[in-house]
Design a protein around this motif. Structure first.
Motif, PDB file in Angstrom:
ATOM      1  N   HIS A 164       4.314  18.700 -11.382  1.00  0.00           N
ATOM      2  CA  HIS A 164       5.677  19.171 -11.598  1.00  0.00           C
ATOM      3  C   HIS A 164       6.431  18.239 -12.536  1.00  0.00           C
ATOM      4  N   ASP A 165       7.460  18.802 -13.171  1.00  0.00           N
ATOM      5  CA  ASP A 165       8.348  18.037 -14.064  1.00  0.00           C
ATOM      6  C   ASP A 165       7.569  17.381 -15.197  1.00  0.00           C
ATOM      7  N   VAL A 167       6.516  16.377 -18.775  1.00  0.00           N
ATOM      8  CA  VAL A 167       7.181  16.168 -20.065  1.00  0.00           C
ATOM      9  C   VAL A 167       6.170  15.569 -21.045  1.00  0.00           C
ATOM     10  N   LYS A 176       9.103  20.171 -21.368  1.00  0.00           N
ATOM     11  CA  LYS A 176      10.361  19.519 -21.008  1.00  0.00           C
ATOM     12  C   LYS A 176      10.679  19.738 -19.528  1.00  0.00           C
ATOM     13  N   GLY A 177       9.707  19.427 -18.678  1.00  0.00           N
ATOM     14  CA  GLY A 177       9.946  19.511 -17.250  1.00  0.00           C
ATOM     15  C   GLY A 177       9.300  20.697 -16.567  1.00  0.00           C
ATOM     16  N   GLU A 178       8.295  21.301 -17.210  1.00  0.00           N
ATOM     17  CA  GLU A 178       7.625  22.455 -16.623  1.00  0.00           C
ATOM     18  C   GLU A 178       6.591  22.038 -15.575  1.00  0.00           C
ATOM     19  N   SER A 202       6.121  14.185 -12.081  1.00  0.00           N
ATOM     20  CA  SER A 202       6.617  13.620 -10.824  1.00  0.00           C
ATOM     21  C   SER A 202       5.553  13.548  -9.742  1.00  0.00           C
TER      22      SER A 202
END
Length: 212
Positions: A164-165, A167, A176-178, A202
């Motif tokens: 997750h998240d 970048v 950008k955070g997908e 993350s």
């Protein structure tokens, strides 16, 4: 070739890194361990492993003689509740290995390749892992980082566990955070734009493919 400062090399019986790469990996390794038929590739290049482990159904008689002549430790384990690859991982964990370079876990049989990646997920907290085949270096990532490249390098990022998240910086097609997740979204066939790129996320596990 950027490698951990200290690592053990595990050679399995799949698609092996090119001979010149395997020689470099073996020369720099603290020790070389072969999972059964991986010893065939080592012996062909006159690499002397510390240990060969497995049920020995893939190792040739010529390789067996080579290992015996060179005093290689031969751990013949016939149990079938784990693969030769996992037997080797358990041995290396017992020996206290922290940084592990592996070749031969991909290619040849697709079911073995997919099974080996599943096995890797059980051990990602025990080792930092880098994989090599004929074409790619594959870093198993549990956290982000900065990675060397050349402009135009093909870069792929494949989720082994949902990440997750995510970048990207320094790749032609940024994220950008997908979320990257099997069945949802992958990160194949991107391209480096310069001498380095960065990936952050993350949680999760990513497999980073870079050309050797």
């Amino acid at each position: 070739m950027q490698l951990p400062q200290s690592y053990d090399l595990l050679v399995c019986n799949g698609e092996i890194a090119a001979p010149e790469v395997l020689n470099i990996l073996a020369e720099r390794a603290e020790s070389v361990v072969c999972a059964d038929g991986g010893a065939n590739a080592a012996a062909a290049l006159e690499i002397v492993p510390r240990t060969v482990i497995g049920d020995f159904d893939s190792m040739t008689e010529e390789t067996r003689r080579y290992c015996e002549q060179h005093g290689v430790e031969m751990l013949h384990l016939t149990r079938q509740d784990d693969t030769d690859f996992e037997k080797a991982l358990l041995l290396l964990r017992q020996r206290g290995t922290k940084h592990l370079v592996i070749t031969g876990v991909t290619g040849k049989l697709l079911d073995h390749t997919l099974g080996n990646f599943s096995i890797l997920l059980r051990y990602i907290r025990d080792f930092s892992i880098v994989l090599f085949d004929e074409n790619f270096r594959m870093d198993v990532l549990t956290e982000g980082g900065r990675f060397t490249s050349k402009a135009g390098d093909r870069i792929s990022v494949v989720p082994l566990a949902p990440a997750h998240d995510v970048v990207y910086q320094g790749l032609r097609y940024p994220l950008k955070g997908e979320t990257l997740e099997a069945g949802l979204r992958e990160g194949n066939c991107n391209e480096a734009t310069g001498a380095a790129f960065e990936i952050s996320f993350s949680d999760g596990v990513l497999l980073l493919f870079r050309p050797i």
